[in-house]
Design an enzyme around this catalytic site. Structure first.
Site, PDB file in Angstrom:
ATOM      1  N   LYS A 175       1.028  -0.983   0.473  1.00  0.00           N
ATOM      2  CA  LYS A 175       0.126  -0.310   0.240  1.00  0.00           C
ATOM      3  C   LYS A 175       0.862   0.835  -0.013  1.00  0.00           C
ATOM      4  CE  LYS A 175      -1.594   1.257   4.358  1.00  0.00           C
ATOM      5  NZ  LYS A 175      -1.186   2.202   4.522  1.00  0.00           N
ATOM      6  N   ASN A 176       2.017   0.970   1.267  1.00  0.00           N
ATOM      7  CA  ASN A 176       2.620   2.642   0.885  1.00  0.00           C
ATOM      8  C   ASN A 176       3.560   2.962  -0.371  1.00  0.00           C
ATOM      9  OD1 ASN A 176       0.926   3.126   3.228  1.00  0.00           O
ATOM     10  ND2 ASN A 176       2.476   2.592   4.491  1.00  0.00           N
ATOM     11  N   ARG A 182      -3.759  10.390   4.738  1.00  0.00           N
ATOM     12  CA  ARG A 182      -2.536  11.420   4.445  1.00  0.00           C
ATOM     13  C   ARG A 182      -1.532  11.689   3.909  1.00  0.00           C
ATOM     14  NH1 ARG A 182       0.202  14.500   8.269  1.00  0.00           N
ATOM     15  NH2 ARG A 182       3.059  13.777   8.928  1.00  0.00           N
ATOM     16  N   CYS A 227      -4.595   8.890   9.702  1.00  0.00           N
ATOM     17  CA  CYS A 227      -5.539   8.228  11.134  1.00  0.00           C
ATOM     18  C   CYS A 227      -5.811   9.464  12.035  1.00  0.00           C
ATOM     19  CB  CYS A 227      -4.098   7.366  11.393  1.00  0.00           C
ATOM     20  SG  CYS A 227      -4.038   6.169   9.970  1.00  0.00           S
ATOM     21  N   ARG A 239      -0.765  14.430  13.611  1.00  0.00           N
ATOM     22  CA  ARG A 239       0.423  14.388  12.742  1.00  0.00           C
ATOM     23  C   ARG A 239       1.021  15.920  11.991  1.00  0.00           C
ATOM     24  NH1 ARG A 239      -1.011   9.425  10.649  1.00  0.00           N
ATOM     25  NH2 ARG A 239       0.376   9.585   9.754  1.00  0.00           N
ATOM     26  N   PRO A 240       1.911  15.968  12.043  1.00  0.00           N
ATOM     27  CA  PRO A 240       2.724  17.484  11.177  1.00  0.00           C
ATOM     28  C   PRO A 240       2.768  16.683  10.138  1.00  0.00           C
ATOM     29  CG  PRO A 240       4.009  16.240  13.364  1.00  0.00           C
ATOM     30  CD  PRO A 240       2.891  15.804  13.214  1.00  0.00           C
ATOM     31  N   VAL A 241       2.985  18.140   9.640  1.00  0.00           N
ATOM     32  CA  VAL A 241       3.546  17.939   8.196  1.00  0.00           C
ATOM     33  C   VAL A 241       5.077  19.124   8.048  1.00  0.00           C
ATOM     34  CG1 VAL A 241       1.993  16.920   6.922  1.00  0.00           C
ATOM     35  CG2 VAL A 241       1.855  19.857   7.431  1.00  0.00           C
ATOM     36  N   LEU A 248       8.241  19.169   8.237  1.00  0.00           N
ATOM     37  CA  LEU A 248       9.181  18.976   7.072  1.00  0.00           C
ATOM     38  C   LEU A 248       9.046  18.694   6.001  1.00  0.00           C
ATOM     39  CD1 LEU A 248      10.091  15.292   9.149  1.00  0.00           C
ATOM     40  CD2 LEU A 248      10.887  17.799   9.608  1.00  0.00           C
ATOM     41  N   ASP A 272       4.128   0.011  12.704  1.00  0.00           N
ATOM     42  CA  ASP A 272       3.440  -0.481  11.896  1.00  0.00           C
ATOM     43  C   ASP A 272       2.676  -1.658  12.437  1.00  0.00           C
ATOM     44  OD1 ASP A 272       2.921   1.186   8.830  1.00  0.00           O
ATOM     45  OD2 ASP A 272       2.321   1.960  10.628  1.00  0.00           O
ATOM     46  N   ARG A 328      -8.694   0.405   4.125  1.00  0.00           N
ATOM     47  CA  ARG A 328      -7.791   0.527   4.131  1.00  0.00           C
ATOM     48  C   ARG A 328      -6.465   0.232   3.268  1.00  0.00           C
ATOM     49  NH1 ARG A 328      -6.730   6.351   6.897  1.00  0.00           N
ATOM     50  NH2 ARG A 328      -5.426   6.734   5.769  1.00  0.00           N
TER      51      ARG A 328
HETATM   52  C1  EPZ Z   1       4.365   6.844   7.103  1.00  0.00           C
HETATM   53  O1  EPZ Z   1       3.465   7.853   7.062  1.00  0.00           O
HETATM   54  C2  EPZ Z   1       3.462   5.260   6.486  1.00  0.00           C
HETATM   55  N1  EPZ Z   1       2.211   5.375   6.057  1.00  0.00           N
HETATM   56  C3  EPZ Z   1       2.945   5.326   7.802  1.00  0.00           C
HETATM   57  O2  EPZ Z   1       1.878   3.891   7.596  1.00  0.00           O
HETATM   58  C4  EPZ Z   1       4.358   4.743   8.568  1.00  0.00           C
HETATM   59  O3  EPZ Z   1       3.024   4.659  10.354  1.00  0.00           O
HETATM   60  C5  EPZ Z   1       4.740   5.982   8.741  1.00  0.00           C
HETATM   61  O4  EPZ Z   1       5.237   6.001   7.583  1.00  0.00           O
HETATM   62  C6  EPZ Z   1       6.049   5.651   9.870  1.00  0.00           C
HETATM   63  O5  EPZ Z   1       6.868   4.397   9.253  1.00  0.00           O
HETATM   64  C7  EPZ Z   1       2.715   6.124   4.539  1.00  0.00           C
HETATM   65  O6  EPZ Z   1       3.913   5.687   4.075  1.00  0.00           O
HETATM   66  C8  EPZ Z   1       1.210   6.328   3.046  1.00  0.00           C
HETATM   67  P1  EPZ Z   1       6.207   9.785   9.021  1.00  0.00           P
HETATM   68  P2  EPZ Z   1       4.138   9.223   6.925  1.00  0.00           P
HETATM   69  O7  EPZ Z   1       6.271  11.296   8.456  1.00  0.00           O
HETATM   70  O8  EPZ Z   1       4.792   9.414   5.872  1.00  0.00           O
HETATM   71  C9  EPZ Z   1       6.621  13.045  12.039  1.00  0.00           C
HETATM   72  C10 EPZ Z   1      -0.170   2.696   7.655  1.00  0.00           C
HETATM   73  O9  EPZ Z   1      -0.264   1.702   8.663  1.00  0.00           O
HETATM   74  N2  EPZ Z   1       6.974  13.809  11.823  1.00  0.00           N
HETATM   75  O10 EPZ Z   1       7.272   9.286   8.365  1.00  0.00           O
HETATM   76  O11 EPZ Z   1       3.137  10.510   7.441  1.00  0.00           O
HETATM   77  C11 EPZ Z   1       6.265  12.180  12.794  1.00  0.00           C
HETATM   78  O12 EPZ Z   1       4.584  13.061  13.638  1.00  0.00           O
HETATM   79  C12 EPZ Z   1       0.423   4.332   7.753  1.00  0.00           C
HETATM   80  O13 EPZ Z   1       0.294   2.127   6.632  1.00  0.00           O
HETATM   81  C13 EPZ Z   1       6.930  14.833  11.388  1.00  0.00           C
HETATM   82  O14 EPZ Z   1       7.290  15.261  12.808  1.00  0.00           O
HETATM   83  O15 EPZ Z   1       5.405   8.897   8.433  1.00  0.00           O
HETATM   84  C14 EPZ Z   1       6.126  10.971  13.521  1.00  0.00           C
HETATM   85  O16 EPZ Z   1       6.670  11.182  14.325  1.00  0.00           O
HETATM   86  C15 EPZ Z   1       0.440   4.508   8.925  1.00  0.00           C
HETATM   87  N3  EPZ Z   1       6.775  16.180  10.938  1.00  0.00           N
HETATM   88  C16 EPZ Z   1       7.133  10.308  12.084  1.00  0.00           C
HETATM   89  O17 EPZ Z   1       7.977  12.235  11.673  1.00  0.00           O
HETATM   90  C17 EPZ Z   1       6.870  15.808   9.159  1.00  0.00           C
HETATM   91  O18 EPZ Z   1       6.417  16.922   8.338  1.00  0.00           O
HETATM   92  C18 EPZ Z   1       7.539   9.452  11.047  1.00  0.00           C
HETATM   93  O19 EPZ Z   1       6.182  10.369   9.976  1.00  0.00           O
HETATM   94  C19 EPZ Z   1       5.949  14.627   9.170  1.00  0.00           C
HETATM   95  C20 EPZ Z   1       6.582  12.853   9.962  1.00  0.00           C
END
Ligand code: EPZ
Length: 420
Positions: free
Chosen positions: A22-23, A92, A116, A121-123, A125, A304, A396
């Site tokens: 999926k991801n 997201r 979720c 869920r910050p963005v 970065l 996950d 999902r």
């Molecule tokens: C990806 O989400 C996956 N989703 C998630 O899988 C997975 O849990 C996550 O990576 C961690 O491995 C997809 O690939 C579609 P991150 P993503 O940005 O990219 C922080 C599932 O169950 N962060 O790696 O959103 C954030 O808060 C889903 O299939 C910031 O601080 O995760 C977290 O603590 C759920 N600022 C950490 O980074 C940002 O701008 C990792 O998040 C972005 C993230």
């Protein structure tokens, strides 16, 4: 809203084929915005999230057709550069259109994501990354509005390893003028797959599989076709299903290298595993040993799989500690598991699980994708009947999960909301 009715107590035995990741699919579909023409993606899982991404991309002007597990995309008609709130709030990963739209068309208006249910869920970065590449960004009425004549290569150093931000900035940098260095890049297999796909499209990327990516921007990319990698989290979930029910299962079409930490932990828990090139056979332990887990970025134990691991540890012959260092509040499954008789103490991002002799079936509520998986795993082994509500969460990310589980011997059926 559909629910699952599960009668516990059946050992799972037999073979199950793992679907495409999926991801990975959620990153490669928006990557097709980077070049005009036709793409063919194979081994595409048939999931709600893929449907959501398809609706979003079709809204932007992409033509998408599904035939079985093959998706064909035609990006010649892309004419809008906006990802509306109604679509983004459902998932997201919609934010993945930000990088490609901005780098190919110089403009992107993307709603801040919902995604979720758990925690903020910050963005930041993603936003800081495109700003460093020269984009002008405004946040207005819940939208990210980004503009750039042409992005310029730069050095970006993520203070947190982020899968999504790495993917977005990668897709922004491939058409930038000059070279971009991404320090502290995520190295999850889905990012490696995205990098390899972008190279097939003509991108110049060095450092794949390392935390330092070097991207030399090009003026134009071309279309490419791709087969999705196997879904490592679906594979891990079925391995836990075999272990928790005391069965013997074979998962086919997986990539054991992507699961190494999970298989190591399953061995520590007493399971016997035979690992081949794209097959893992698991024989459940007689007694599940307690094994502590702390989630971390790849190749560590994935967040996950945190909920699924807690489900397994509920029946261990001792206590274990599960710590989530990625999401501190991804524990909405815990109170539901306690309703089934689990003994779990939660303190911030640390769950202490005391193994119990048995679980008793009950009605439980899904709250997010992986939480739903842990409730189903518990239902497979709980005495009596377990009803898992709001299974749209599970749809999902798990393709035909009830069919795959039934083929392994589980007694699980879907009841559509019209029937109750
Ligand atoms: C990806 O989400 C996956 N989703 C998630 O899988 C997975 O849990 C996550 O990576 C961690 O491995 C997809 O690939 C579609 P991150 P993503 O940005 O990219 C922080 C599932 O169950 N962060 O790696 O959103 C954030 O808060 C889903 O299939 C910031 O601080 O995760 C977290 O603590 C759920 N600022 C950490 O980074 C940002 O701008 C990792 O998040 C972005 C993230």
């Amino acid at each position: 809203m559909d629910k699952f009715i599960i009668k516990g107590g059946y050992k799972l035995n037999g073979e199950v084929t793992i679907s495409g990741a999926k991801n990975s699919a959620l990153a490669l579909m928006p990557a097709a915005l980077l070049a005009s023409g036709n793409y063919t993606f194979t081994n595409m899982p048939d999931l709600r999230d893929i449907k959501t991404m398809s609706s979003l991309l079709q809204d932007i002007g992409m033509m998408i057709k599904r035939k079985g597990h093959t998706l064909t995309l035609d990006t010649k008609g892309v004419s809008k550069y906006k990802a509306p709130y109604e679509l983004v709030k459902k998932m997201r990963a919609s934010i993945y259109v930000l990088g490609p739209l901005l780098s190919r068309y110089g403009y992107a208006k993307v709603s801040l994501p919902g995604g979720c249910a758990w925690g903020p869920r910050p963005v930041n970065l993603h936003i800081e990354g495109i700003q460093k590449l020269g984009a002008h960004v405004e946040l207005e009425h819940g939208y990210i509005i980004a503009k750039a004549k042409r992005l310029r290569g730069t050095i970006i150093n993520f203070d947190v390893s982020s899968v999504g931000a790495t993917g977005n900035i990668l897709m922004a940098a491939v058409l930038a003028k000059g070279t971009t260095i991404i320090e502290n890049a995520a190295i999850e297999p889905e990012i490696t797959a995205l990098s390899e796909f972008l190279i097939k499209m003509g991108a110049k990327i060095d450092g794949i599989r390392t935390h330092r990516l070097e991207i030399e921007g090009v003026d134009e990319l071309h279309t490419a076709n791709e087969e999705m990698i196997p879904d490592r989290i679906e594979a891990g979930t079925y391995l836990v299903a075999g272990a928790i029910t005391g069965g013997k299962i074979k998962i086919m079409k997986c990539n054991p290298e992507h699961l190494s930490t999970i298989t190591e932990k399953l061995k520590e828990a007493g399971a016997t595993l035979l690992i081949d090139s794209d097959i893992i056979e698991l024989k459940a332990p007689k007694q599940i040993h307690p094994v502590d887990v702390t989630t971390s970025i790849y190749p560590g134990f994935p967040t996950d799989m945190q909920a699924q691991w807690i489900a397994l540890m509920m029946l261990a012959n001792g206590s274990s500690v599960v710590t989530d260092t990625i999401y501190y509040d991804r524990f909405k499954h815990v109170p539901e598991l306690v309703r089934l008789g689990a003994d779990i103490e939660l303190n911030k991002n640390i769950a202490v699980i005391k193994g119990v002799k048995k679980l008793i079936g009950a009605k439980v509520m899904s709250t997010d994708l992986r939480a739903s998986a842990s409730l189903i795993l518990a239902g497979l082994v709980a005495e009596g009947t377990t009803e898992v509500l709001r299974v749209y969460h599970i749809d999902r990310g798990y393709e035909t999960i009830e069919k795959k589980l039934r083929s392994l011997g589980a007694d699980i059926r879907r009841v559509s909301s019209k029937e109750f």
